[in-house]
Scaffold this active site. Structure first.
Site, PDB file in Angstrom:
ATOM      1  N   GLU A 148       0.816  -1.213   0.000  1.00  0.00           N
ATOM      2  CA  GLU A 148       0.000   0.000   0.000  1.00  0.00           C
ATOM      3  C   GLU A 148       0.852   1.267   0.000  1.00  0.00           C
ATOM      4  O   GLU A 148       0.640   2.141  -0.853  1.00  0.00           O
ATOM      5  CB  GLU A 148      -0.964   0.003   1.192  1.00  0.00           C
TER       6      GLU A 148
ATOM      7  N   CYS B 145      -0.501   0.969   7.466  1.00  0.00           N
ATOM      8  CA  CYS B 145      -0.913   1.265   6.090  1.00  0.00           C
ATOM      9  C   CYS B 145      -2.229   2.039   6.080  1.00  0.00           C
ATOM     10  O   CYS B 145      -2.407   2.945   5.263  1.00  0.00           O
ATOM     11  CB  CYS B 145      -1.042  -0.017   5.279  1.00  0.00           C
TER      12      CYS B 145
ATOM     13  N   CYS C   8      -2.892  -3.284   7.244  1.00  0.00           N
ATOM     14  CA  CYS C   8      -2.580  -3.167   8.669  1.00  0.00           C
ATOM     15  C   CYS C   8      -2.822  -1.720   9.123  1.00  0.00           C
ATOM     16  O   CYS C   8      -3.087  -0.833   8.306  1.00  0.00           O
ATOM     17  CB  CYS C   8      -1.127  -3.572   8.923  1.00  0.00           C
TER      18      CYS C   8
END
Length: 156
Positions: A79, A105, A102
């Site tokens: 990302e 990100c 996560c």
């Protein structure tokens, strides 16, 4: 008469994310990302790997062991790589990613102006980091949705 069995936009852009994941040298998890603008144009792609200039034959790819002897302090996720590879504004963009983001990100996704996340897998759903992502996305009004597994995935 035009052909009617063509793939959807979701399948197309997730296909680009899946293809990008194939560039990852990570032996455990390969993640790819594709960012599109509101005109359905690709404006960023990325995959998980070490930062530019960090020798991937010297640094560890292990998941286990002392933290500095694992991949975790060194790998850049797909990302942020897709965000950094973009050269245009990401306001109101959509991110297609092969694995739900996560919390780290998620912060970058929110800050970049992306307004929707479309993901394929959610294998860490119950871990705190991913619960935090959903909380932040909800608070920032970022839409997120899981795509059904595609009929045809790119073969490894």
């Amino acid at each position: 008469m035009k052909r009617t069995n063509y793939i959807s936009w979701d399948e197309y852009f997730m296909g680009v994310a899946i293809l990008s994941a194939q560039r990852s040298k990570d032996p455990g998890t390969q993640v790819g990302a594709c960012i599109i603008n509101d005109k359905k144009r690709i404006v960023g792609i990325g995959y998980n790997g070490f930062p530019y200039g960090v020798e991937d034959d010297v640094f560890p790819w292990s998941k286990d062991g002392e933290w500095l002897d694992t991949k975790y302090p060194y790998v850049v996720h797909a990302e942020p790589n897709a965000i950094l590879n973009s050269t245009v504004s990401l306001d109101n963009a959509t991110l297609y990613v092969t694995l739900f983001p996560c919390n780290e990100c998620a912060k970058l996704i929110i800050q970049s102006g992306i307004k929707e996340v479309v993901f394929l897998k959610d294998k860490y759903h119950d871990q705190d980091s991913f619960t935090a992502s959903r909380k932040m996305f909800d608070s920032a009004s970022i839409k997120y949705r899981q795509m059904a597994m595609m009929d045809v995935e790119i073969k490894k």
